[in-house]
Design an enzyme around this catalytic site. Structure first.
Site, PDB file in Angstrom:
ATOM      1  CG  ASP A  16      36.379 -21.359 127.262  1.00  0.00           C
ATOM      2  OD1 ASP A  16      36.381 -20.168 127.101  1.00  0.00           O
ATOM      3  OD2 ASP A  16      35.637 -22.172 126.487  1.00  0.00           O
ATOM      4  CG  LEU A  17      31.517 -19.196 130.835  1.00  0.00           C
ATOM      5  CD1 LEU A  17      31.621 -19.263 132.573  1.00  0.00           C
ATOM      6  CD2 LEU A  17      30.975 -17.802 130.844  1.00  0.00           C
ATOM      7  CG  ASP A  18      29.784 -19.681 126.751  1.00  0.00           C
ATOM      8  OD1 ASP A  18      28.905 -19.894 127.643  1.00  0.00           O
ATOM      9  OD2 ASP A  18      30.336 -18.853 126.624  1.00  0.00           O
ATOM     10  CB  SER A 117      34.802 -15.916 123.110  1.00  0.00           C
ATOM     11  OG  SER A 117      36.182 -16.280 122.897  1.00  0.00           O
TER      12      SER A 117
END
Length: 224
Positions: A16-18, A117
């Protein structure tokens, strides 16, 4: 997956990123707080938990519903973008263990990807600030899927694009929403909570880790 189960050999790692790779959840939290403060409202922990890990239109629809706000989703997204960008330059930082974990993954020549997302423009801007975009041959964003997390589509798509079975994919997530998406895709999931997500339910993850290069993560990669 319970810890007692033995997963298949991990053949790829998806981030995931955030809040997972970077401290952007701190900045998102401050942005949401400022957005609501302008309107005499407050960001509650309950609303923050509901919004975390979701695509922007879905997250801001939840904010509007929670506070009966007259603004449109599009208006809030644009206003928040300006606020977020103003905070980003001075506050953006990698999460603990990110570069150490990337070194382990690359030393083992495992494919890796990002599945977020957020938008592609945003993802590329964040990764480019740390010269990381070229180190991730596969990136999936909100524009690449029809359904947002907690739907498993983005992780099923990642497995397909990587040419592996979902059970052979290690997914690293920081939120209940993202963890649920990865578990529903049948991936091996390690959740790494942070300040804003540590009270969420991660009981469905294979492991809960304290940082990206946690021993639990390294063991799944075969690093001793």
């Amino acid at each position: 997956m319970p810890d007692s189960e033995t997963p298949r050999r991990i053949k790829a790692v998806v981030f995931d990123l955030d809040g997972l790779m970077f401290n952007t959840e701190d900045i998102f939290n401050e942005t949401g707080r400022l957005l609501l403060k302008r309107r005499g409202r407050e960001m509650t922990p309950e609303l923050l938990n509901q919004m975390m890990g979701r695509r922007a239109p879905e997250a801001f629809a939840l904010m509007i519903a929670a506070h009966a706000m007259p603004e449109s989703v599009e208006d809030l997204i644009e206003e928040s973008r300006v606020l977020f960008t103003g905070l980003l330059e001075d506050r953006l930082a990698p999460m603990p263990g990110l570069f150490e974990l990337l070194a382990h993954i690359e030393s083992r020549k495992l494919p890796k990807a990002v599945a977020t997302s957020s938008s592609r423009r945003y993802l590329e801007g964040i990764l480019n600030q740390f010269q990381l975009l070229e180190r991730f041959p596969l990136t999936l964003t909100a524009e690449d899927v029809t359904e947002g997390k907690p739907h498993p589509e983005i992780y099923l798509t990642a497995a397909t694009r990587l040419g592996i079975e979902p059970e052979e994919m290690l997914v690293l997530e920081d939120s209940h929403t993202g963890t649920t998406a990865a578990v529903r895709a049948r991936a091996v999931v390690v959740s790494i909570p942070h300040e804003h997500s540590r009270y969420q339910d991660f009981s469905h993850a294979a492991h809960i880790a304290s940082r990206l290069d946690d021993p639990a993560v390294l063991r799944l990669l075969g690093v001793r």
